[in-house]
Motif scaffolding. Structure first.
Motif, PDB file in Angstrom:
ATOM      1  N   ASP A 170      -7.235  13.856  -1.489  1.00  0.00           N
ATOM      2  CA  ASP A 170      -8.035  14.342  -0.377  1.00  0.00           C
ATOM      3  C   ASP A 170      -7.989  13.323   0.759  1.00  0.00           C
ATOM      4  O   ASP A 170      -7.539  12.190   0.583  1.00  0.00           O
ATOM      5  CB  ASP A 170      -9.495  14.542  -0.801  1.00  0.00           C
ATOM      6  N   LEU A 171      -8.494  13.743   1.913  1.00  0.00           N
ATOM      7  CA  LEU A 171      -8.633  12.836   3.045  1.00  0.00           C
ATOM      8  C   LEU A 171     -10.038  12.989   3.594  1.00  0.00           C
ATOM      9  O   LEU A 171     -10.474  14.103   3.898  1.00  0.00           O
ATOM     10  CB  LEU A 171      -7.610  13.146   4.132  1.00  0.00           C
ATOM     11  N   LEU A 172     -10.731  11.873   3.683  1.00  0.00           N
ATOM     12  CA  LEU A 172     -12.060  11.856   4.300  1.00  0.00           C
ATOM     13  C   LEU A 172     -11.908  11.376   5.728  1.00  0.00           C
ATOM     14  O   LEU A 172     -11.200  10.403   5.989  1.00  0.00           O
ATOM     15  CB  LEU A 172     -12.997  10.894   3.561  1.00  0.00           C
ATOM     16  N   TRP A 173     -12.561  12.047   6.654  1.00  0.00           N
ATOM     17  CA  TRP A 173     -12.663  11.539   8.015  1.00  0.00           C
ATOM     18  C   TRP A 173     -14.010  10.859   8.120  1.00  0.00           C
ATOM     19  O   TRP A 173     -15.054  11.447   7.809  1.00  0.00           O
ATOM     20  CB  TRP A 173     -12.565  12.660   9.056  1.00  0.00           C
ATOM     21  N   MET A 174     -13.969   9.609   8.521  1.00  0.00           N
ATOM     22  CA  MET A 174     -15.162   8.787   8.689  1.00  0.00           C
ATOM     23  C   MET A 174     -15.366   8.559  10.177  1.00  0.00           C
ATOM     24  O   MET A 174     -14.386   8.349  10.907  1.00  0.00           O
ATOM     25  CB  MET A 174     -14.982   7.452   7.965  1.00  0.00           C
TER      26      MET A 174
ATOM     27  N   SER B  68      -2.023   4.803   1.759  1.00  0.00           N
ATOM     28  CA  SER B  68      -1.190   5.315   2.844  1.00  0.00           C
ATOM     29  C   SER B  68      -0.443   6.532   2.315  1.00  0.00           C
ATOM     30  O   SER B  68       0.050   6.523   1.188  1.00  0.00           O
ATOM     31  CB  SER B  68      -0.175   4.268   3.295  1.00  0.00           C
ATOM     32  N   PHE B  69      -0.325   7.547   3.134  1.00  0.00           N
ATOM     33  CA  PHE B  69       0.423   8.739   2.725  1.00  0.00           C
ATOM     34  C   PHE B  69       1.892   8.654   3.119  1.00  0.00           C
ATOM     35  O   PHE B  69       2.635   9.613   2.985  1.00  0.00           O
ATOM     36  CB  PHE B  69      -0.220  10.006   3.302  1.00  0.00           C
TER      37      PHE B  69
ATOM     38  N   TYR C 166       0.822  -1.214   0.000  1.00  0.00           N
ATOM     39  CA  TYR C 166       0.000   0.000   0.000  1.00  0.00           C
ATOM     40  C   TYR C 166       0.857   1.266   0.000  1.00  0.00           C
ATOM     41  O   TYR C 166       0.519   2.249  -0.653  1.00  0.00           O
ATOM     42  CB  TYR C 166      -0.965  -0.017   1.188  1.00  0.00           C
ATOM     43  N   VAL C 167       1.973   1.220   0.710  1.00  0.00           N
ATOM     44  CA  VAL C 167       2.869   2.380   0.753  1.00  0.00           C
ATOM     45  C   VAL C 167       3.511   2.621  -0.612  1.00  0.00           C
ATOM     46  O   VAL C 167       3.526   3.746  -1.111  1.00  0.00           O
ATOM     47  CB  VAL C 167       3.964   2.195   1.828  1.00  0.00           C
ATOM     48  N   LEU C 168       4.022   1.580  -1.221  1.00  0.00           N
ATOM     49  CA  LEU C 168       4.813   1.725  -2.446  1.00  0.00           C
ATOM     50  C   LEU C 168       3.982   1.808  -3.724  1.00  0.00           C
ATOM     51  O   LEU C 168       4.454   2.355  -4.721  1.00  0.00           O
ATOM     52  CB  LEU C 168       5.805   0.554  -2.561  1.00  0.00           C
ATOM     53  N   ASN C 169       2.767   1.295  -3.712  1.00  0.00           N
ATOM     54  CA  ASN C 169       1.984   1.186  -4.940  1.00  0.00           C
ATOM     55  C   ASN C 169       0.656   1.926  -4.951  1.00  0.00           C
ATOM     56  O   ASN C 169      -0.013   1.941  -5.981  1.00  0.00           O
ATOM     57  CB  ASN C 169       1.698  -0.295  -5.240  1.00  0.00           C
ATOM     58  N   THR C 170       0.266   2.492  -3.814  1.00  0.00           N
ATOM     59  CA  THR C 170      -1.044   3.142  -3.744  1.00  0.00           C
ATOM     60  C   THR C 170      -0.956   4.452  -2.974  1.00  0.00           C
ATOM     61  O   THR C 170       0.036   4.733  -2.304  1.00  0.00           O
ATOM     62  CB  THR C 170      -2.095   2.251  -3.040  1.00  0.00           C
ATOM     63  N   ALA C 171      -2.025   5.204  -3.047  1.00  0.00           N
ATOM     64  CA  ALA C 171      -2.155   6.413  -2.235  1.00  0.00           C
ATOM     65  C   ALA C 171      -3.030   6.145  -1.009  1.00  0.00           C
ATOM     66  O   ALA C 171      -3.464   7.075  -0.339  1.00  0.00           O
ATOM     67  CB  ALA C 171      -2.744   7.548  -3.072  1.00  0.00           C
TER      68      ALA C 171
ATOM     69  N   LYS D 201       0.098  14.623  -0.840  1.00  0.00           N
ATOM     70  CA  LYS D 201       0.627  14.532  -2.203  1.00  0.00           C
ATOM     71  C   LYS D 201       1.473  13.274  -2.311  1.00  0.00           C
ATOM     72  O   LYS D 201       2.417  13.065  -1.538  1.00  0.00           O
ATOM     73  CB  LYS D 201       1.463  15.764  -2.529  1.00  0.00           C
ATOM     74  N   LYS D 202       1.125  12.465  -3.286  1.00  0.00           N
ATOM     75  CA  LYS D 202       1.858  11.229  -3.518  1.00  0.00           C
ATOM     76  C   LYS D 202       1.808  10.931  -5.008  1.00  0.00           C
ATOM     77  O   LYS D 202       0.791  11.182  -5.654  1.00  0.00           O
ATOM     78  CB  LYS D 202       1.222  10.093  -2.697  1.00  0.00           C
TER      79      LYS D 202
END
Length: 172
Positions: free
Chosen positions: A164-168, A32-33, A25-30, A157-158
């Motif tokens: 964006d960040l949603l708070w749930m 995780s920031f 998730y860190v290396l291939n997706t956004a 930014k990645k």
């Protein structure tokens, strides 16, 4: 499949496998920031520190760790003691098999026992899905009973893109 799954407390010795899951998730997706995957030693420390006050658990399929979830403090101020943040990661090869739901169900049970009444989860978001971020996390949290309570725009930014960040939030 649920009967083949087993939840147990995470142990610092699980760190190597958890780093493998999280690194994707860190290396291939956004999702995780973080830009760089933490070391196994750093992950061991994260597990130990979290478990001082909050649950940290893994889900096993037979003997293989296929996901993990944990909670943490929303704020160090005492008035927030009844609110916790939640995080969950499922091995990329085992998504959509009920693992996340099972982990969150157990996490919520344990947090209720600690008198936690509010859960908060951050979900990276973009209006348009791209190769680094889908709406899966947002949809998972909605299905799990969370409601969107905040939408912070261009907060992370990645991969040279703003997300964006949603708070749930979920009331227990």
């Amino acid at each position: 499949m649920e009967r083949e799954l087993f939840i147990r407390d995470a142990d610092p010795e699980d760190a190597k496998k958890l780093v493998e899951i999280y690194s994707y998730y860190v290396l291939n997706t956004a999702v995780s920031f973080e830009y760089e995957a933490p070391s196994v030693e750093e992950f061991k420390n994260r597990i130990k520190t979290t478990k001082e006050k909050y649950p940290y658990m893994v889900c096993l399929l037979k003997d293989r760790i296929v996901g993990y979830a944990y909670a943490g403090p929303y704020s160090s101020r005492e008035a927030y003691s009844w609110t916790a943040t939640t995080s969950i990661y499922v091995d990329k090869d085992y998504r959509r098999q009920g693992i996340g739901s099972l982990l969150y169900k157990e996490l919520e049970k344990r947090l209720k026992e600690q008198d936690i009444v509010n859960l908060l989860a951050g979900a990276a978001y973009s209006d348009e899905e791209d190769e680094y971020l889908t709406h899966d996390s947002y949809k998972f949290h909605i299905r799990s009973g969370y409601k969107k309570v905040a939408h912070m725009q261009t907060i992370g930014k990645k991969f040279d893109r703003w997300y964006d960040l949603l708070w749930m939030q979920k009331k227990l």
